[in-house]
Write a protein that holds these residues in place. Structure first.
Motif, PDB file in Angstrom:
ATOM      1  N   ALA A  59      16.943 -93.437   2.762  1.00 31.04           N
ATOM      2  CA  ALA A  59      17.610 -94.313   1.783  1.00 31.04           C
ATOM      3  C   ALA A  59      16.568 -95.295   1.253  1.00 31.04           C
ATOM      4  O   ALA A  59      16.237 -96.279   1.911  1.00 31.04           O
ATOM      5  N   LYS A  60      16.049 -95.025   0.063  1.00 28.86           N
ATOM      6  CA  LYS A  60      14.883 -95.758  -0.424  1.00 28.86           C
ATOM      7  C   LYS A  60      15.167 -96.764  -1.524  1.00 28.86           C
ATOM      8  O   LYS A  60      14.259 -97.451  -1.984  1.00 28.86           O
ATOM      9  N   SER A  61      16.414 -96.871  -1.965  1.00 25.75           N
ATOM     10  CA  SER A  61      16.725 -97.778  -3.062  1.00 25.75           C
ATOM     11  C   SER A  61      16.409 -99.226  -2.695  1.00 25.75           C
ATOM     12  O   SER A  61      16.746 -99.699  -1.613  1.00 25.75           O
ATOM     13  N   SER A  62      15.750 -99.925  -3.613  1.00 25.19           N
ATOM     14  CA  SER A  62      15.398-101.325  -3.369  1.00 25.19           C
ATOM     15  C   SER A  62      16.616-102.234  -3.397  1.00 25.19           C
ATOM     16  O   SER A  62      16.530-103.404  -3.026  1.00 25.19           O
ATOM     17  N   SER A  63      17.773-101.700  -3.829  1.00 26.54           N
ATOM     18  CA  SER A  63      18.998-102.509  -3.816  1.00 26.54           C
ATOM     19  C   SER A  63      19.561-102.635  -2.406  1.00 26.54           C
ATOM     20  O   SER A  63      20.418-103.479  -2.143  1.00 26.54           O
ATOM     21  N   LEU A  64      19.090-101.805  -1.491  1.00 26.85           N
ATOM     22  CA  LEU A  64      19.488-101.890  -0.092  1.00 26.85           C
ATOM     23  C   LEU A  64      18.472-102.766   0.634  1.00 26.85           C
ATOM     24  O   LEU A  64      17.309-102.405   0.760  1.00 26.85           O
ATOM     25  N   SER A  65      18.926-103.903   1.098  1.00 29.99           N
ATOM     26  CA  SER A  65      17.994-104.883   1.650  1.00 29.99           C
ATOM     27  C   SER A  65      18.319-105.219   3.096  1.00 29.99           C
ATOM     28  O   SER A  65      19.485-105.431   3.450  1.00 29.99           O
ATOM     29  N   THR A  66      17.290-105.285   3.919  1.00 29.19           N
ATOM     30  CA  THR A  66      17.476-105.704   5.310  1.00 29.19           C
ATOM     31  C   THR A  66      17.786-107.189   5.398  1.00 29.19           C
ATOM     32  O   THR A  66      18.351-107.651   6.390  1.00 29.19           O
ATOM     33  N   LYS A  67      17.417-107.953   4.370  1.00 25.23           N
ATOM     34  CA  LYS A  67      17.730-109.386   4.361  1.00 25.23           C
ATOM     35  C   LYS A  67      19.233-109.609   4.186  1.00 25.23           C
ATOM     36  O   LYS A  67      19.811-110.513   4.788  1.00 25.23           O
ATOM     37  N   LYS A  68      19.844-108.794   3.342  1.00 24.22           N
ATOM     38  CA  LYS A  68      21.281-108.909   3.116  1.00 24.22           C
ATOM     39  C   LYS A  68      22.078-108.215   4.212  1.00 24.22           C
ATOM     40  O   LYS A  68      23.224-108.583   4.467  1.00 24.22           O
ATOM     41  N   SER A  69      21.475-107.224   4.822  1.00 22.68           N
ATOM     42  CA  SER A  69      22.175-106.429   5.851  1.00 22.68           C
ATOM     43  C   SER A  69      21.333-106.425   7.126  1.00 22.68           C
ATOM     44  O   SER A  69      20.449-105.575   7.287  1.00 22.68           O
TER      45      SER A  69
END
Length: 208
Positions: free
Chosen positions: A142-152
């Motif tokens: 899952a490489k989308s930059s909209s998926l963030s470890t900061k938010k999740s």
């Protein structure tokens, strides 16, 4: 092992096996107070896997996981903590099925981590479930930059996200001396995610 993303899969399994090693070392550290019988009793560390094995990436990834586990335990037969993988074979384009698979793994199997799912579209829903259950969701695809470890906080990305490609694209533009660039992308959350990074990279080389 030259297929794209396989080095990220190796890193992912290394993290899981490292966790097992830490737990195993604790058992040995307490060996003076633990009987031989209890040390020889195996316990399971349940991990869910959501992949589409009908695709080459899903099929090869699952095969690599299985072989890695077999090799690991052949070399570490004394380990009492055993990694147990629970595969949910889900179509990579089916977001509802992947969320349902994750829910089944969390509620019925009670996994302690989930590897996958295979696409960013699927991962969004699974990550939300992981955050709610406080179970790590580990992804190498899952490489989308909209998926963030900061938010999740329970999302662990072991691969490079799409934003890492922005400077590469800008370098190509700079190398060919292009002064204007037209960006063509899907008008979705995932398609839009990389655009700000590309624009910033183009501004840096003065190519609006």
């Amino acid at each position: 092992m030259g297929k794209p993303g396989h080095h990220h899969l190796i890193l992912l399994l290394f993290i899981l096996f490292s966790c097992l090693s830490i737990g195993q070392n604790k058992v040995y550290a307490q060996g003076t107070t633990t009987s031989n019988k209890s040390r020889n009793t195996t316990s399971s560390f349940d991990v869910g896997v959501i992949l589409d094995t009908k695709t080459w990436l899903g099929n090869i990834s699952w095969s690599c996981m299985s072989m890695a586990m077999e090799d690991f335990y052949n070399s570490h037969s004394n380990f009492t903590k055993r990694l147990s993988l629970h595969l949910q074979d889900v179509n990579k384009d089916d977001r509802i099925a992947s969320a349902s698979a994750a829910l089944d793994l969390l509620k019925n199997v009670q996994v302690q981590a989930i590897i996958g799912p295979q696409t960013s579209r699927q991962a969004k829903f699974v990550i939300e479930l992981g955050n709610s259950a406080q179970v790590p969701i580990i992804s190498f695809t899952a490489k989308s930059s909209s998926l963030s470890t900061k938010k999740s906080p329970y999302f662990i990305r072991t691969g490079m996200n799409d934003a890492s490609q922005a400077k590469v694209l800008a370098s190509l533009v700079q190398n060919f001396g292009w002064r204007q660039v037209v960006l063509i992308y899907a008008d979705t959350e995932f398609g839009n995610g990389i655009i700000p990074h590309v624009i910033d990279a183009l501004i840096e080389i003065d190519a609006p």
